[in-house]
Design an enzyme around this catalytic site. Structure first.
Site, short mmCIF file in Angstrom:
data_model
loop_
_atom_site.label_atom_id
_atom_site.label_comp_id
_atom_site.label_asym_id
_atom_site.label_seq_id
_atom_site.Cartn_x
_atom_site.Cartn_y
_atom_site.Cartn_z
N HIS A 53 0.88 -1.24 0.06
CA HIS A 53 0.06 -0.07 0.05
C HIS A 53 0.99 1.21 -0.17
O HIS A 53 1.79 1.07 0.72
CB HIS A 53 -0.96 0.08 1.39
CG HIS A 53 -1.85 -0.89 1.55
ND1 HIS A 53 -3.00 -0.79 2.04
CD2 HIS A 53 -1.52 -2.37 1.69
CE1 HIS A 53 -3.55 -2.12 1.99
NE2 HIS A 53 -2.91 -2.74 1.88
N TYR A 222 -5.81 -7.44 -1.47
CA TYR A 222 -6.36 -6.24 -2.16
C TYR A 222 -5.74 -6.41 -3.82
O TYR A 222 -4.88 -7.33 -3.98
CB TYR A 222 -5.40 -5.07 -1.71
CG TYR A 222 -4.18 -5.09 -1.37
CD1 TYR A 222 -3.62 -5.72 -0.07
CD2 TYR A 222 -2.79 -4.81 -2.18
CE1 TYR A 222 -2.14 -5.64 0.42
CE2 TYR A 222 -1.63 -4.90 -1.76
CZ TYR A 222 -1.39 -5.30 -0.41
OH TYR A 222 0.11 -5.38 -0.16
#
Ligand code: FAD
Length: 385
Positions: A53, A222
């Site tokens: 991220h 994700y």
């Protein structure tokens, strides 16, 4: 043994380690007008199967480097960070990202394959300044410089040395003595899942979701590409110990099934069933360090504040460090490096330690909370002196 001065190369700033933090530091320092050489032990970098991220706090650094749009065009853009119960699917939190992040925090929140991110960072560096296959094995602090010795037999004299050499940092060892990192008691399984199998489930795979079980066990899942062609997960699982010498070992779908399969939510079940290759990584740790620099040596990133990865901010802290260190050196000038290192540590210590503590506790965004103090921070403009 004294190095042969005729073969010892002289450099201004040596960055040891070309990982995510070191590459950022080198790029920012070069952009600010410093002369920088990067020494990396690896012969080259490979695209390991893992995602990362990058919060708006760090996209602002990539904006400064002219890389924001490119990274935003590669990575995925989740509208939310969801936390959900691994069995019932109940939503525990919905943290708004997407356009909200751009508006409120000043930059996008992306999730991306870390190999893609790193490749962009490396491509942005002048190839002549990036020295692969240079493993630092010793250093000697001298009156006017630091003599660096590499495993390939080369020696380099540097005015300043930035230790971006990760959790096993040799520079940290020189500052604080030899001490192995501590096994945190947790491992993470990492997998890029088979997209065909995932699509065949017909279920909705949210772009950024953390599935939770008892004792904080979890799966963070994700997308790592804008076009949704890659989906990744990393787990967090407490274990009794880590007996392997290697930095990771192979795991299996059966192991995922044994840990998470019991009454798993259908979406989690689909994730387990779509797992073909999965690896298992130990998470190492250290307590906050008492000093980050000494003389001409200075640390950043995992070399000075490693953490369990549960807040998805470890690399972000390394890159924030790189930005603030560059600004500190720009402010004070190379010759006044002691003042620069003081400004840097003063500006960074509290924030990095706070993130380290919360990341290790694995509580981040499990329930609703305001993440603005992390994401709205701007390392390029925050007051540092
Ligand atoms: P590193 O990335 O470890 O780089 C150190 C570099 O130094 C390496 O290239 C190494 O080869 C080199 N080196 C080491 N010793 C020497 C030597 N003696 N001589 C020369 N070179 C040397 N962070 C996030 O921000 N977001 C996330 O989503 C996220 N997810 C993660 C998931 C997992 C499973 C893990 C384990 C970590 C995650 N992190 C995440 C944390 C992040 O990966 C680290 O914090 C980050 O890589 C630290 O960057 P660094 O440059 O300080 O160190």
């Amino acid at each position: 043994m004294e190095a042969d001065v005729t073969t010892t190369e002289q450099v201004d700033i040596a960055v040891i380690g070309g990982g995510l933090g070191g590459a950022a530091a080198a790029a920012l320092l070069i952009q600010a007008g410093f002369s920088v050489d990067i020494f990396e032990q690896a012969p080259n970098f490979v695209r390991l199967g893992a995602g990362i991220h990058i919060g708006p706090n760090v996209m602002k650094v990539f904006r400064e480097l002219g890389m924001e749009d490119r990274l935003a065009s590669i990575g995925a853009h989740p509208d939310f960070w969801f936390s959900r119960d691994g069995r019932t699917g109940e939503y525990l939190s919905r943290i708004e990202l997407g356009d909200f992040a751009k508006r409120e925090y000043g930059a996008p929140y992306i999730t991306i394959h870390r190999g893609d991110l790193h490749a962009e960072q490396i491509a942005a560096l002048p190839p002549k300044r990036l020295h692969f296959d240079h493993r630092l094995i010793d250093l000697q602090e001298r009156e006017d410089d630091v003599l660096l010795s590499f495993a390939n037999g080369k020696t380099v004299a540097a005015k300043l040395v930035i230790g971006a050499d990760g959790i096993g940092s040799m520079i940290r060892e020189k500052l604080l003595g030899a001490e192995k990192p501590r096994f945190s008691g947790w491992v993470g399984h990492r997998a890029l899942v088979d997209m065909d199998k995932l699509r065949a489930t017909g279920l909705d795979y949210e772009l950024c979701v953390k599935w939770w079980w008892e004792h904080s066990r979890h799966i963070m899942a994700y997308a790592t590409k804008t076009n949704g062609s890659e989906y990744y997960y990393v787990t967090g699982v407490p274990v009794d110990g880590w007996e392997h010498e290697s930095s990771f070992v192979d795991s299996s779908r059966e192991e995922m099934e044994a840990i998470f399969g019991d009454n798993a939510h259908p979406i989690v079940r689909g994730l387990i069933d779509s797992t073909t290759e999965v690896t298992k990584w130990p998470f190492w740790n250290r307590d906050p360090l008492s000093i980050w620099s000494h003389g001409r040596l200075c640390l950043l990133g995992d070399a000075c504040h490693p953490m369990r990865p549960h807040m998805a901010q470890g690399a972000c802290m390394a890159i924030e460090d790189a930005a603030v260190l560059t600004r500190s050196l720009t402010l004070s000038g190379m010759d006044n490096y002691k003042a620069a290192f003081e400004i840097y540590e003063k500006a960074r210590h509290e924030r990095a330690t706070k993130v380290q503590t919360i990341s290790n506790a694995n509580t981040w965004l499990k329930h609703h909370e305001d993440p603005a103090w992390v994401y709205a921070y701007d390392p390029m403009t925050v007051q540092i002196a």
